[in-house]
Each structure stands twice: as structure tokens, then as C-alpha cells.
Design a protein around this motif. Structure first.
Motif, PDB file in Angstrom:
ATOM      1  N   LEU A  56       0.559  -1.113   0.202  1.00 47.50           N
ATOM      2  CA  LEU A  56       0.005   0.004  -0.039  1.00 47.50           C
ATOM      3  C   LEU A  56       0.601   1.731  -0.236  1.00 47.50           C
ATOM      4  CD1 LEU A  56      -2.410   1.105  -0.058  1.00 47.50           C
ATOM      5  CD2 LEU A  56      -2.220   1.173   2.587  1.00 47.50           C
ATOM      6  N   ARG A  57       2.269   0.857   0.983  1.00 49.73           N
ATOM      7  CA  ARG A  57       3.511   2.536   1.006  1.00 49.73           C
ATOM      8  C   ARG A  57       3.787   2.799  -0.679  1.00 49.73           C
ATOM      9  NH1 ARG A  57       4.406   0.302   5.320  1.00 49.73           N
ATOM     10  NH2 ARG A  57       6.123  -0.653   4.660  1.00 49.73           N
ATOM     11  N   LEU A  58       3.500   1.118  -1.361  1.00 55.86           N
ATOM     12  CA  LEU A  58       4.502   1.644  -2.399  1.00 55.86           C
ATOM     13  C   LEU A  58       4.089   2.096  -3.400  1.00 55.86           C
ATOM     14  CD1 LEU A  58       6.953  -1.819  -1.733  1.00 55.86           C
ATOM     15  CD2 LEU A  58       7.448   0.254  -1.858  1.00 55.86           C
ATOM     16  N   PHE A  59       2.288   1.732  -3.512  1.00 53.82           N
ATOM     17  CA  PHE A  59       1.430   2.237  -4.693  1.00 53.82           C
ATOM     18  C   PHE A  59       0.448   3.305  -3.911  1.00 53.82           C
ATOM     19  CE2 PHE A  59       1.940  -2.618  -6.358  1.00 53.82           C
ATOM     20  CZ  PHE A  59       2.365  -2.254  -7.159  1.00 53.82           C
ATOM     21  N   THR A  60       0.802   3.852  -3.272  1.00 53.03           N
ATOM     22  CA  THR A  60      -0.089   5.181  -2.562  1.00 53.03           C
ATOM     23  C   THR A  60       1.480   6.207  -2.354  1.00 53.03           C
ATOM     24  OG1 THR A  60      -0.349   4.345  -0.664  1.00 53.03           O
ATOM     25  CG2 THR A  60      -1.610   3.790  -2.951  1.00 53.03           C
ATOM     26  N   GLU A  61       2.219   6.493  -2.171  1.00 54.69           N
ATOM     27  CA  GLU A  61       3.136   6.956  -0.835  1.00 54.69           C
ATOM     28  C   GLU A  61       4.374   8.232  -2.176  1.00 54.69           C
ATOM     29  OE1 GLU A  61       4.210   5.811   2.532  1.00 54.69           O
ATOM     30  OE2 GLU A  61       2.335   5.568   3.593  1.00 54.69           O
ATOM     31  N   VAL A  62       4.194   9.222  -2.867  1.00 55.74           N
ATOM     32  CA  VAL A  62       4.902  10.227  -2.737  1.00 55.74           C
ATOM     33  C   VAL A  62       6.769   9.787  -2.401  1.00 55.74           C
ATOM     34  CG1 VAL A  62       5.797  11.649  -4.027  1.00 55.74           C
ATOM     35  CG2 VAL A  62       3.430  10.979  -4.002  1.00 55.74           C
ATOM     36  N   GLY A  67       9.590  12.219  -5.860  1.00 56.15           N
ATOM     37  CA  GLY A  67       8.564  12.600  -6.305  1.00 56.15           C
ATOM     38  C   GLY A  67       7.984  12.136  -7.358  1.00 56.15           C
ATOM     39  N   ASP A  68       7.931  11.001  -7.093  1.00 55.49           N
ATOM     40  CA  ASP A  68       7.213  10.080  -7.189  1.00 55.49           C
ATOM     41  C   ASP A  68       7.170   9.271  -7.071  1.00 55.49           C
ATOM     42  OD1 ASP A  68       7.712  10.898 -10.664  1.00 55.49           O
ATOM     43  OD2 ASP A  68       9.430   9.680 -10.564  1.00 55.49           O
ATOM     44  N   ILE A  69       5.571   8.005  -7.520  1.00 48.58           N
ATOM     45  CA  ILE A  69       5.080   7.585  -6.619  1.00 48.58           C
ATOM     46  C   ILE A  69       5.704   5.320  -6.441  1.00 48.58           C
ATOM     47  CG2 ILE A  69       3.142   5.359  -6.036  1.00 48.58           C
ATOM     48  CD1 ILE A  69       1.090   8.190  -6.639  1.00 48.58           C
TER      49      ILE A  69
END
Length: 271
Positions: A56-62, A67-69
Motif C-alpha cells: 500500500l505504501r509503495l503504490f500510494t505514497e510519493v 517525487g514519484d510513487i
């Protein structure tokens, strides 16, 4: 009733195929829960909850650094490299493979060269590619193309050369030139085989992609896996492996669907 004659229908076949996967998932859940109970900080077998939170962190947090997900950036970079490498290999196969299969003179001239290249382990060529092309995108794309193209070329050439000779004789009797034989007789029958060859080559293509990214890259699925392995971050590695598997399955399904829709006769339909 013999065992070899039992052919399950589509519904039961799906359920039968799902059973081993469910058993493995349940077994992993039990083992990971036992290790977590013994050591809450265990990293070898993370629980599904821990992997879900990491994913969830890898796919949602920047990522504040880029500056990218993270997962989306890795996926985008890897898929672009894969598409370019596979595209070059497919185009090379279409041109060279049909020429080898249709024209005996071309087969005599280039056949041995293709055979020699095909037996060279592609990973062994990787240092040469890095030296010749640098550490940028070109070497990674070239490894994928060099890794799968020789096999695809040999497979397609063998298929075209094995087409019934009567088809070529009849076409020539009607005045067909070599170019017309290639376009009207060989090409239509080669395209389904090309897609099948591509499907079987996607597994090695992913291996070459991950290998190249692991050695020299700053973004990509392979880069991320080998970056976090030093921290034993299995909660990141396993979701990435599962994500790669999903992408591979979707790719295979897409290619099979295209083949069935475009060439139903090659799958026993439309007769």
C-alpha cells in the motif's frame, strides 16, 4: 473410464487448478503467523498483513526523494524497457525468420550465424553490452532483444520451412513471385506462430530485464528488488514478485486473446 480420458469442464478445471494455489497460500499464512508469534520482527516470512501494508505504501505514497510513487515509477520504467526489447526482437523475428524459412539461399547464409548466436548465454553478453552501449537504457533493451530473438527466429524459420511444399508450388504455378509467396502464403501462417513464440519468450524476457536492472539501474522492478534485499525486506520483495507475476500473466492472456481473435483458424475455430 481411464484417467487419460477424464477431461474436466471449464468450471471444474478452474477449481482444480485453484486448489494447489490455495493450499500454498494457507501453508504460507500458517508458517508466517507462527514465525511472527515467535519473533514480531521476523523478516524472512512476513505476514500477509505486513506485505499488504508495504504494498500500500509503495503504490500510494510519493517518494520525497524522487517525487514519484515508487511502485508506479518502477513498473513504468520496466514495462517500457520490456516493450522496446520485445518489440525489436519481434520485428527482427518477423523479417529474418520468414526470410530464412522461405528463401533457401538466405537460410544457407544466415542460418549458421543465428544458430551460433542462439547458443550464447545472453547473461554472458551483458558485460559486453554495458561496455559497448553504456549503462543506460540501450544496453538493457539490447539484452532483452538479444536474449529472445535468436530462439524466436529459429522457431519461426523452422515453422515456415515446414509449411506444405504444395502451397508454394501451386502459388508459383499461378505466377506468384518470391515477394508474393512471402506475403500471401508464408506470412499469414507465420503470424500465429510468431505470437506463440512471443508468449513462450516472455518468461526469459522478464529474466533478462530483471538481471539488467539489478546490475545497472536507478529505477525499475528489478532494481527495487535487489536494492531492498540488503535489508532483508521480504515484505517488499514478495509483493514485487507477485506484481511481476500478475503483469506476466496479463501479458500472456493479452497475446493469447489477440491470437484467438485474429487467427481463429489456428486455434481450431472458424472451420
Amino acid at each position: 473410464m481411464r484417467l487419460v480420458n477424464i477431461k474436466p469442464a471449464r468450471g471444474p478445471r478452474f477449481l482444480i487448478g485453484a486448489v494447489p494455489i490455495i493450499i500454498l497460500l494457507v501453508l504460507y499464512a500458517v508458517l508466517s503467523a507462527a514465525r511472527a508469534e515467535a519473533n514480531a520482527h521476523d523478516k524472512v516470512l512476513p505476514t500477509f498483513l505486513a506485505m499488504g501494508q508495504a504494498a500500500l505504501r509503495l503504490f500510494t505514497e510519493v517518494d520525497p526523494r524522487t517525487g514519484d510513487i515508487t511502485a508506479l515509477a518502477d513498473t513504468s520504467a520496466s514495462l517500457w524497457r520490456l516493450a522496446m526489447g520485445v518489440g525489436i526482437a519481434t520485428l527482427s523475428t518477423l523479417l529474418i525468420g520468414i526470410a530464412l524459412g522461405v528463401v533457401p539461399l538466405v537460410r544457407a547464409a544466415l542460418g549458421p550465424l543465428v544458430t551460433v548466436i542462439a547458443v550464447i548465454p545472453p547473461i554472458a553478453v551483458l558485460p559486453i553490452l554495458f561496455i559497448a552501449l553504456g549503462l543506460g537504457e540501450a544496453s538493457k533493451i539490447a539484452l532483452i532483444a538479444v536474449g529472445i530473438a535468436p530462439y524466436m527466429i529459429r522457431d519461426l524459420a523452422s515453422h515456415v520451412a515446414g509449411l506444405p511444399a504444395e502451397q508454394f508450388v501451386k502459388a508459383q504455378t499461378l505466377g506468384a513471385s518470391t515477394w508474393q509467396l512471402t506475403l500471401r502464403v508464408a506470412l499469414p501462417q507465420a503470424l500465429p506462430r510468431l505470437i506463440d513464440s512471443l508468449r513462450f519468450s516472455m518468461g526469459p524476457a522478464w529474466v533478462f530485464l530483471i538481471s539488467a536492472e539489478a546490475i545497472a539501474s536507478d529505477v525499475g522492478l528489478g532494481y527495487r528488488i535487489f536494492l531492498v534485499r540488503r535489508y532483508l525486506s521480504m515484505d517488499i520483495i514478495l509483493p514485487y514478485v507477485a506484481w511481476i507475476s500478475c503483469l506476466a500473466i496479463l501479458t500472456d492472456w493479452a497475446l493469447l486473446t489477440i491470437s484467438r481473435k485474429a487467427f481463429p483458424w489456428a486455434h481450431g475455430k472458424g472451420h
